[in-house]
Design an enzyme around this catalytic site. Structure first.
Site, PDB file in Angstrom:
ATOM      1  N   GLY A  58       0.837  -1.198   0.000  1.00 36.64           N
ATOM      2  CA  GLY A  58       0.000   0.000   0.000  1.00 36.64           C
ATOM      3  C   GLY A  58       0.869   1.243   0.000  1.00 36.64           C
ATOM      4  O   GLY A  58       2.018   1.205   0.463  1.00 36.64           O
ATOM      5  N   GLN A  94       3.122   9.909   1.229  1.00 37.52           N
ATOM      6  CA  GLN A  94       4.396   9.201   1.229  1.00 37.52           C
ATOM      7  C   GLN A  94       5.261   9.535   0.012  1.00 37.52           C
ATOM      8  O   GLN A  94       6.437   9.182  -0.035  1.00 37.52           O
ATOM      9  CB  GLN A  94       4.164   7.683   1.309  1.00 37.52           C
ATOM     10  CG  GLN A  94       3.509   7.279   2.624  1.00 37.52           C
ATOM     11  CD  GLN A  94       3.332   5.784   2.709  1.00 37.52           C
ATOM     12  OE1 GLN A  94       2.342   5.242   2.246  1.00 37.52           O
ATOM     13  NE2 GLN A  94       4.325   5.102   3.280  1.00 37.52           N
ATOM     14  N   CYS A 135       6.037   0.023   7.362  1.00 36.96           N
ATOM     15  CA  CYS A 135       5.642   1.180   6.575  1.00 36.96           C
ATOM     16  C   CYS A 135       6.828   1.591   5.712  1.00 36.96           C
ATOM     17  O   CYS A 135       7.947   1.676   6.205  1.00 36.96           O
ATOM     18  CB  CYS A 135       5.247   2.314   7.511  1.00 36.96           C
ATOM     19  SG  CYS A 135       4.753   3.823   6.656  1.00 36.96           S
ATOM     20  N   LEU A 136       6.571   1.845   4.428  1.00 33.80           N
ATOM     21  CA  LEU A 136       7.662   2.229   3.532  1.00 33.80           C
ATOM     22  C   LEU A 136       8.301   3.548   3.969  1.00 33.80           C
ATOM     23  O   LEU A 136       9.445   3.820   3.621  1.00 33.80           O
ATOM     24  CB  LEU A 136       7.149   2.344   2.090  1.00 33.80           C
ATOM     25  CG  LEU A 136       6.696   1.023   1.451  1.00 33.80           C
ATOM     26  CD1 LEU A 136       6.060   1.284   0.090  1.00 33.80           C
ATOM     27  CD2 LEU A 136       7.861   0.053   1.316  1.00 33.80           C
ATOM     28  N   HIS A 152      -4.212   1.404   7.914  1.00 30.93           N
ATOM     29  CA  HIS A 152      -2.844   1.934   7.927  1.00 30.93           C
ATOM     30  C   HIS A 152      -2.693   3.052   6.884  1.00 30.93           C
ATOM     31  O   HIS A 152      -2.187   4.135   7.185  1.00 30.93           O
ATOM     32  CB  HIS A 152      -1.856   0.789   7.655  1.00 30.93           C
ATOM     33  CG  HIS A 152      -0.426   1.218   7.578  1.00 30.93           C
ATOM     34  ND1 HIS A 152       0.539   0.821   8.476  1.00 30.93           N
ATOM     35  CD2 HIS A 152       0.216   2.028   6.695  1.00 30.93           C
ATOM     36  CE1 HIS A 152       1.700   1.376   8.158  1.00 30.93           C
ATOM     37  NE2 HIS A 152       1.531   2.112   7.066  1.00 30.93           N
ATOM     38  N   GLU A 153      -3.158   2.781   5.668  1.00 33.25           N
ATOM     39  CA  GLU A 153      -2.971   3.761   4.579  1.00 33.25           C
ATOM     40  C   GLU A 153      -3.827   5.011   4.779  1.00 33.25           C
ATOM     41  O   GLU A 153      -3.369   6.122   4.528  1.00 33.25           O
ATOM     42  CB  GLU A 153      -3.278   3.127   3.221  1.00 33.25           C
ATOM     43  CG  GLU A 153      -2.364   1.971   2.835  1.00 33.25           C
ATOM     44  CD  GLU A 153      -0.884   2.305   2.938  1.00 33.25           C
ATOM     45  OE1 GLU A 153      -0.501   3.467   2.706  1.00 33.25           O
ATOM     46  OE2 GLU A 153      -0.090   1.405   3.259  1.00 33.25           O
ATOM     47  N   HIS A 183      -2.462   7.631   6.982  1.00 28.33           N
ATOM     48  CA  HIS A 183      -1.489   8.534   6.351  1.00 28.33           C
ATOM     49  C   HIS A 183      -2.179   9.806   5.839  1.00 28.33           C
ATOM     50  O   HIS A 183      -1.592  10.885   5.851  1.00 28.33           O
ATOM     51  CB  HIS A 183      -0.806   7.845   5.165  1.00 28.33           C
ATOM     52  CG  HIS A 183       0.345   6.959   5.534  1.00 28.33           C
ATOM     53  ND1 HIS A 183       1.472   7.421   6.159  1.00 28.33           N
ATOM     54  CD2 HIS A 183       0.544   5.627   5.344  1.00 28.33           C
ATOM     55  CE1 HIS A 183       2.329   6.413   6.342  1.00 28.33           C
ATOM     56  NE2 HIS A 183       1.781   5.311   5.864  1.00 28.33           N
TER      57      HIS A 183
END
Ligand code: NI
Length: 174
Positions: free
Chosen positions: A47, A52, A97-98, A139-140, A143
């Site tokens: 994701g 991000q 997380c990226l 999670h996404e 953000h």
């Protein structure tokens, strides 16, 4: 299409609240969705949210089916998503997380969700999800509100993790 650099913690771009996408059919929205997808597959991740890549707009891509061999892609684009319901039942799941590389921690979240969102044709949809998709969506979408999974840890674990991330950042800078 372009692979865009991924913004990492503690960049302030990750703490911005996103603005809705007024016209999901516009070329810039389509381009943003493509860049997000390409960047997510390249990373690789399951994701990616617009903040991000440093863009404070309400759009997320996910692909929870995808594996590194690329055999089975199931790309979803979520524009202006909103949760309508979160289950009382929770579960703990190890998240990464990226934007916070090499950090994996158990996070407790509702096990099922109901949401509405737009697609790139500006049509609204509503659906229920559970399992990995429910976790990934929470999670996404966090953000988009400037929230990170480390915010959900208890104060002690959060302090320890922040100290570790600060050391990591200093090491990379030196
Ligand atoms: Ni993330």
């Amino acid at each position: 299409m372009a692979i865009r650099p991924i913004v990492t913690y503690p960049d302030p771009a990750l703490r911005q609240r996103c603005v809705p996408i007024e016209d999901p059919t516009a070329e810039d929205a389509r381009q943003l969705a493509q860049d997000l997808a390409e960047t997510m597959y390249d990373a690789p991740g399951v994701g990616l949210a617009a903040p991000q890549i440093g863009v404070s707009r309400c759009i997320v891509v996910t692909d929870t089916a995808w594996r590194e061999d690329g055999a089975e892609r199931d790309l979803h684009v979520w524009v202006n998503p909103q949760f309508l319901w979160l289950s009382d039942e929770t579960r703990s799941f190890e998240e990464g997380c990226l934007s916070i590389p090499e950090t994996y921690v158990e996070v407790v979240r509702p096990v099922a969700v109901r949401l509405r969102w737009q697609d790139l044709e500006a049509d609204w949809h509503q659906a229920d999800y559970d399992g990995l998709m429910a976790t990934a969506l929470q999670h996404e979408f966090d953000h988009l509100d400037g929230k990170l999974f480390i915010d959900l840890l208890n104060p002690l674990r959060r302090r320890m993790l922040k100290r570790k991330l600060k050391k990591q950042a200093l090491r990379e800078a030196s």
